[in-house]
Structure formats: structure tokens, C-alpha cells
Design an enzyme around this catalytic site. Structure first.
Site, PDB file in Angstrom:
ATOM      1  N   GLU A  97      10.130  14.751   5.080  1.00  0.00           N
ATOM      2  CA  GLU A  97      10.181  14.861   6.541  1.00  0.00           C
ATOM      3  C   GLU A  97      11.616  15.079   7.026  1.00  0.00           C
ATOM      4  OE1 GLU A  97       7.727  11.315   6.140  1.00  0.00           O
ATOM      5  OE2 GLU A  97       6.917  11.770   8.110  1.00  0.00           O
TER       6      GLU A  97
ATOM      7  N   ASP B  69       0.635  -3.381  -1.088  1.00  0.00           N
ATOM      8  CA  ASP B  69       1.186  -2.393  -2.024  1.00  0.00           C
ATOM      9  C   ASP B  69       0.174  -2.117  -3.133  1.00  0.00           C
ATOM     10  OD1 ASP B  69       2.636  -1.129  -4.177  1.00  0.00           O
ATOM     11  OD2 ASP B  69       4.461  -1.700  -3.102  1.00  0.00           O
TER      12      ASP B  69
ATOM     13  N   HIS C  27      -1.714  12.640   3.322  1.00  0.00           N
ATOM     14  CA  HIS C  27      -0.488  11.829   3.341  1.00  0.00           C
ATOM     15  C   HIS C  27      -0.940  10.375   3.203  1.00  0.00           C
ATOM     16  CE1 HIS C  27       3.660  10.842   4.981  1.00  0.00           C
ATOM     17  NE2 HIS C  27       3.029   9.687   5.070  1.00  0.00           N
TER      18      HIS C  27
ATOM     19  N   ASN D  97      16.148   8.763  11.812  1.00  0.00           N
ATOM     20  CA  ASN D  97      14.891   8.091  12.140  1.00  0.00           C
ATOM     21  C   ASN D  97      15.255   6.709  12.672  1.00  0.00           C
ATOM     22  OD1 ASN D  97      12.412   6.900  12.271  1.00  0.00           O
ATOM     23  ND2 ASN D  97      11.760   7.480  10.198  1.00  0.00           N
TER      24      ASN D  97
ATOM     25  N   ARG E   4      13.844  12.174  14.513  1.00  0.00           N
ATOM     26  CA  ARG E   4      12.400  12.030  14.381  1.00  0.00           C
ATOM     27  C   ARG E   4      11.930  11.298  15.637  1.00  0.00           C
ATOM     28  NH1 ARG E   4       8.919   7.170  12.241  1.00  0.00           N
ATOM     29  NH2 ARG E   4       6.907   8.201  12.249  1.00  0.00           N
TER      30      ARG E   4
ATOM     31  N   GLY F  89       0.439   6.917   2.222  1.00  0.00           N
ATOM     32  CA  GLY F  89       1.563   6.025   1.903  1.00  0.00           C
ATOM     33  C   GLY F  89       1.179   4.642   2.366  1.00  0.00           C
ATOM     34  N   ASN F  90       2.132   3.924   2.921  1.00  0.00           N
ATOM     35  CA  ASN F  90       1.770   2.643   3.516  1.00  0.00           C
ATOM     36  C   ASN F  90       0.903   2.903   4.739  1.00  0.00           C
ATOM     37  OD1 ASN F  90       1.775  -0.093   3.775  1.00  0.00           O
ATOM     38  ND2 ASN F  90       3.546  -0.070   5.137  1.00  0.00           N
ATOM     39  N   GLY F  91       1.345   3.874   5.557  1.00  0.00           N
ATOM     40  CA  GLY F  91       0.462   4.450   6.570  1.00  0.00           C
ATOM     41  C   GLY F  91      -0.132   5.709   5.964  1.00  0.00           C
TER      42      GLY F  91
ATOM     43  N   ARG G  14       0.436  -0.849  -5.951  1.00  0.00           N
ATOM     44  CA  ARG G  14       0.856  -1.187  -7.324  1.00  0.00           C
ATOM     45  C   ARG G  14       0.406  -2.591  -7.695  1.00  0.00           C
ATOM     46  NH1 ARG G  14       6.647   1.308  -6.040  1.00  0.00           N
ATOM     47  NH2 ARG G  14       5.964   0.462  -4.063  1.00  0.00           N
TER      48      ARG G  14
ATOM     49  N   ARG H 221      -3.249  -1.408   7.803  1.00  0.00           N
ATOM     50  CA  ARG H 221      -4.101  -1.021   8.937  1.00  0.00           C
ATOM     51  C   ARG H 221      -5.536  -0.810   8.461  1.00  0.00           C
ATOM     52  NH1 ARG H 221      -0.170   3.433  10.320  1.00  0.00           N
ATOM     53  NH2 ARG H 221       1.485   2.431  11.492  1.00  0.00           N
TER      54      ARG H 221
ATOM     55  N   GLU I  94       1.684  10.644  -3.996  1.00  0.00           N
ATOM     56  CA  GLU I  94       2.604  11.255  -4.963  1.00  0.00           C
ATOM     57  C   GLU I  94       2.638  10.515  -6.292  1.00  0.00           C
ATOM     58  OE1 GLU I  94       6.551  11.697  -3.204  1.00  0.00           O
ATOM     59  OE2 GLU I  94       5.623  12.429  -1.365  1.00  0.00           O
TER      60      GLU I  94
ATOM     61  N   LYS J  83      17.759   5.092  10.064  1.00  0.00           N
ATOM     62  CA  LYS J  83      17.853   5.763   8.764  1.00  0.00           C
ATOM     63  C   LYS J  83      18.509   7.111   8.985  1.00  0.00           C
ATOM     64  CE  LYS J  83      13.523   4.302   6.775  1.00  0.00           C
ATOM     65  NZ  LYS J  83      12.159   4.740   6.701  1.00  0.00           N
TER      66      LYS J  83
ATOM     67  N   HIS K 104       2.224  11.715  11.718  1.00  0.00           N
ATOM     68  CA  HIS K 104       2.681  12.282  10.431  1.00  0.00           C
ATOM     69  C   HIS K 104       2.737  13.806  10.490  1.00  0.00           C
ATOM     70  CE1 HIS K 104       0.843   8.571   8.239  1.00  0.00           C
ATOM     71  NE2 HIS K 104       2.135   8.395   8.371  1.00  0.00           N
TER      72      HIS K 104
HETATM   73  P1  ADP Z   1       5.744   4.606   4.260  1.00  0.00           P
HETATM   74  O1  ADP Z   1       4.459   4.887   4.993  1.00  0.00           O
HETATM   75  O2  ADP Z   1       6.315   3.269   4.543  1.00  0.00           O
HETATM   76  O3  ADP Z   1       6.726   5.760   4.286  1.00  0.00           O
HETATM   77  P2  ADP Z   1       5.410   5.320   1.488  1.00  0.00           P
HETATM   78  O4  ADP Z   1       4.949   6.710   1.671  1.00  0.00           O
HETATM   79  O5  ADP Z   1       6.752   5.101   0.892  1.00  0.00           O
HETATM   80  O6  ADP Z   1       5.242   4.468   2.788  1.00  0.00           O
HETATM   81  O7  ADP Z   1       4.331   4.565   0.568  1.00  0.00           O
HETATM   82  C1  ADP Z   1       4.526   3.275   0.128  1.00  0.00           C
HETATM   83  C2  ADP Z   1       3.277   2.817  -0.578  1.00  0.00           C
HETATM   84  O8  ADP Z   1       2.971   3.718  -1.653  1.00  0.00           O
HETATM   85  C3  ADP Z   1       3.416   1.464  -1.243  1.00  0.00           C
HETATM   86  O9  ADP Z   1       3.115   0.425  -0.348  1.00  0.00           O
HETATM   87  C4  ADP Z   1       2.370   1.546  -2.356  1.00  0.00           C
HETATM   88  O10 ADP Z   1       1.110   1.138  -1.877  1.00  0.00           O
HETATM   89  C5  ADP Z   1       2.291   3.022  -2.691  1.00  0.00           C
HETATM   90  N1  ADP Z   1       2.914   3.357  -3.970  1.00  0.00           N
HETATM   91  C6  ADP Z   1       4.176   3.741  -4.226  1.00  0.00           C
HETATM   92  N2  ADP Z   1       4.344   3.965  -5.556  1.00  0.00           N
HETATM   93  C7  ADP Z   1       3.155   3.722  -6.148  1.00  0.00           C
HETATM   94  C8  ADP Z   1       2.666   3.770  -7.491  1.00  0.00           C
HETATM   95  N3  ADP Z   1       3.426   4.118  -8.507  1.00  0.00           N
HETATM   96  N4  ADP Z   1       1.380   3.448  -7.692  1.00  0.00           N
HETATM   97  C9  ADP Z   1       0.567   3.087  -6.670  1.00  0.00           C
HETATM   98  N5  ADP Z   1       0.960   3.035  -5.399  1.00  0.00           N
HETATM   99  C10 ADP Z   1       2.234   3.335  -5.127  1.00  0.00           C
END
Ligand code: ADP
Length: 392
Positions: A379, A278, A203, A7, A88, A205-207, A280, A236, A329, A14, A177
Site C-alpha cells: 500500500e 493471530d 486481502h 499512515n 493514507r 490480514g488482521n483485518g 499462527r 472482528r 501471503e 508510520k 483496503h
Molecule cells: P494488518 O491488518 O494489521 O496489516 P497483516 O496483514 O500484517 O495485518 O496480518 C497480520 C496477521 O497475519 C496476523 O495476525 C496473523 O493472523 C497472520 N499471519 C502472518 N503470518 C502468518 C503465518 N506465517 N501463518 C499464519 N498466519 C499468519
């Protein structure tokens, strides 16, 4: 058989090296700050982690050092052991409907499509060219983020704007994605032993993007012409009224690019909570009683709920909702909130089963109208599997 999944970003690379005989990860890592002061790499293998600062002038340097290290650390004995490299790739427009062997035409197309992914496509080309130079005889495969979404109908992918924008300028929903959503569909179909499922893949995540899948094919997805559309994300905005852009340009004296930049990098969870991108951090503040944190958490869950609900209707009910990526997840409260929001559809979560992080597990209650699963995405493995298939 050994395959490397790559990637490549504009200043990063990566990698994951797989042993495809048992689908295991032999080593993985990251080359960072390529072409910038402070460049370094991290390689993880055999439970060990090596990190070193080293000059990386360009992606070719990164690939050369990667291969040198794989040899000197005895991770591989010879470069001949590498049977294929999977890349990727982000944007294949409507030309690339599946993964393919990388030819000069693919490289030319990635460059030609650069206006559609200005950060990613040129970076992907740097990664491809570096491997082409260092490992000229090893076949390479391109796995596009957009490809899985090419099965959407016109009704799904067209915007209600002048048709000539689509015909002349390619304005349509592409979706992203795709490799992750395809992996989720494949995995849950194997788990449930059924290739004819109606799946809502989340999906987050951050995105983040939500995809409606029927019989293994994408029916609709929440990201659009760019990854800025759809659900609220880490930084975003997701969907907003487009008139906000010109209004804020006038109010704050910004140009359109600057406003779009704010919508990409300073909005979403970060913008609304004013705490962090984030989840968390936001949940920690929410638990201390911070109202703005709660608002941002609730809004995030609402935008995800809205897409799931609309896809549940589009699919004429769903068999399974899958949560994946960082938040999907790992965040117990986030999944709980989204599923509670969906109670009108008869969706029920089992609170005990939901106490899970990063593990494939059913989390719905037995009397839920639809199964709910946590499915960790992979992925890189999907890229390696496609590569294995195409280089034979
Ligand atoms: P990317 O899109 O960069 O691949 P990821 O899928 O790794 O992102 O997701 C990262 C995001 O997941 C973090 O910014 C955070 O918001 C969230 N995250 C990860 N672990 C936890 C957790 N235990 N509780 C809540 N949110 C989490």
C-alpha cells in the site's frame, strides 16, 4: 525523486521514504505512543534498525524528529530532497473517487466525515496538519481507502433498508483496503499482461476484505458501511445477524457501543478460538489437536470461501484469485483449505507451489479452472506512486 508515504493513527505515525527513480525503499519506521508515556520511534535503513524512547507530545513532534533523524543519519542531505508526501486517508465517503492533492477542502471534508471513521479520519488530519506545519511548501496527496470502491453499482452498495437512510444519513457500503486491492489488480494485470481480467482479490490480514474486480474496477467488496462487515477477521466478527446486538445488550446489560466494541475487538478468530487473534497461534494449537482451534480455522476459511464463491458467480467466473496480506501471503494451510473448499468451481491448488510465503507466485494447478496467485501487497508504494503522479 523522493517521496514519503505516511499512515497516521491517533497515537502513531508510520512512514516509508521511497526513491521513486527505482521505486526502492530508502528508510521506513514507526513513531508510537504519541502523546502517551513511553513514546518511541523505530527507523530502519540500510539494513540497520534504530529504536529510541523520546518524548513525543504530538504529531508535530513526531514529524520534526523524523525529519531531524533523516538528516542526522544522512538518509537525506537536505529537506529539499523531499518532493512530496502521500497520506493514507481512510474515509472519503462518496466524494473522493480517486487520490487527490490535499487542499484545505480535503482537510475540512475529513473532519466533516469523522462520524464515518471516528478513529481514523481525525488521526489522518493530525498527520496532514503536522506535515503542513513542518514542511509547508511540500505538496501532499491523499490516498483514500474507500476510493477504489466508488465504481460499485447501486445494486452492490445499497443495503435493503429504508432508502431514506441512504439519502439522509449516507448508509451504504463504502468498502475499505481499496489501496491494497488496487495495487493487487495493477500488479496481477502487469504480470499477466492483461488489463481486462476478472480478479477476486483476497486481502486477509488482521483485518480482511475480499473484492471482485473487472477491467481494473471494483464491482463489489465484502467490507461495508464500516470495516466490521464481511469475512471473519482477527478480532472482528464480519457479517452477523444484526438482531444479535440487541439480544446481547439485554442479556449482558451492555449498551450498543459496548457490543459493537466487542464485535470489533474481541470477536473473529480471537473470540471463536479463545486462543489468539493471530492465525499462527491458532494453527499451532490446531496441530496439537485442539478442536476449538480447528473450528475457528475452518470457520475463517469458510467465510472467505463464501465470498470468493459469490464473487466468482457475480463476475461470471474469474480469471484469477489473489491472496494477499498477513494470512493470505503467508499461511500455506489457510490457502489450501480455502481452495479445497472451492473445488466445486474447478479451482485446484498445486501443493508444492503453495509452499510459499510473502512472494509473488502462481499456486494453482495447471488444470485449475482459474489461476490462483499469492501477490504481496504494498500500500505504501501505491501511495507513493499516486503522489508522484499528482505532484507533477
Ligand atoms: P494488518 O491488518 O494489521 O496489516 P497483516 O496483514 O500484517 O495485518 O496480518 C497480520 C496477521 O497475519 C496476523 O495476525 C496473523 O493472523 C497472520 N499471519 C502472518 N503470518 C502468518 C503465518 N506465517 N501463518 C499464519 N498466519 C499468519
Amino acid at each position: 525523486m523522493k517521496i514519503i508515504a505516511i499512515n497516521a493513527g491517533s497515537s502513531s505515525l508510520k512512514f516509508t521514504l521511497f526513491n521513486m527513480d527505482n521505486k526502492s525503499v530508502i528508510a521506513n519506521g514507526l513513531f508510537e505512543r504519541i502523546g502517551i508515556e513511553g513514546s518511541n520511534y523505530t527507523i530502519k535503513y540500510n539494513g540497520e534498525k534504530i529504536k529510541e524512547e523520546i518524548t513525543l507530545n504530538d504529531h508535530v513532534d513526531a514529524v520534526k524528529i523524523l525529519l531531524d533523524k533523516l538528516l542526522s543519519l544522512n538518509i537525506i542531505n537536505s529537506l529539499d530532497e523531499i518532493d512530496g508526501v502521500g497520506h493514507r486517508l481512510v474515509h472519503g465517503k462518496d466524494k473522493y473517487k480517486e487520490s487527490c492533492l490535499i487542499t484545505n477542502e480535503v482537510i475540512e471534508d475529513l473532519i466533516a466525515f469523522k462520524d464515518f471513521a471516528p478513529l481514523h479520519n481525525p488521526a489522518n488530519v493530525l498527520g496532514i496538519k503536522a506535515f503542513k506545519e513542518v514542511l509547508p511548501h511540500v505538496p501532499m496527496v491523499g490516498v483514500f481507502d474507500t476510493a477504489f470502491h466508488q465504481t460499485m453499482s447501486e445494486e452492490a452498495y445499497l443495503y435493503p433498508v429504508p432508502y431514506s437512510w441512504y439519502k439522509e444519513h449516507g448508509v451504504r457500503k463504502y468498502g475499505f483496503h481499496g489501496t491494497s486491492h488496487r495495487y493487487i489488480a495493477k500488479t496481477i494485470s502487469e504480470v499477466l499482461n492483461n488489463d481486462h481480467l476478472k480478479i477476486i482479490s483476497c486481502h486477509v490480514g488482521n483485518g480482511g476484505s475480499i473484492t471482485a474486480i473487472k477491467d481494473g474496477k471494483c464491482v463489489d467488496t465484502s467490507m461495508g458501511f464500516t470495516p466490521l462487515a464481511g469475512i471473519m477477521m482477527g478480532t472482528r466478527s464480519g457479517d452477523i445477524d444484526p438482531s444479535i446486538i440487541t439480544y446481547i445488550m439485554e442479556q449482558e446489560g451492555l449498551n450498543a457501543k459496548e457490543v459493537i466494541d466487542i464485535l470489533n475487538k474481541k470477536s473473529g478468530l480471537l473470540g471463536l478460538s479463545e486462543i489468539s487473534s493471530d492465525m499462527r497461534d491458532v494453527i499451532a494449537k490446531m496441530e496439537e489437536g485442539n478442536e476449538q482451534a480447528k473450528l475457528a480455522f475452518d470457520k475463517y476459511a469458510r467465510t472467505v470461501t463464501n465470498y470468493i464463491a459469490s464473487y466468482y458467480v457475480l463476475l461470471d467466473k474469474a480469471d484469477v484469485i489473489c491472496f494477499t496480506a498477513g494470512l493470505g501471503e503467508n499461511s500455506v494451510p489457510f490457502r489450501k483449505k480455502v481452495c479445497e473448499n472451492l473445488r466445486a468451481l474447478g479451482i485446484k491448488i498445486d501443493d508444492n507451489a503453495n509452499q510459499v510465503m510473502g512472494e509473488l507466485k502462481k499456486i494453482s494447478a495447471d488444470d485449475s479452472s482459474c489461476l490462483v496467485y499469492v501477490v504481496p501487497t504494498d500500500e505504501e508504494l501505491m501511495i507513493a506512486l499516486d503522489t508522484m503522479k499528482l505532484i507533477h
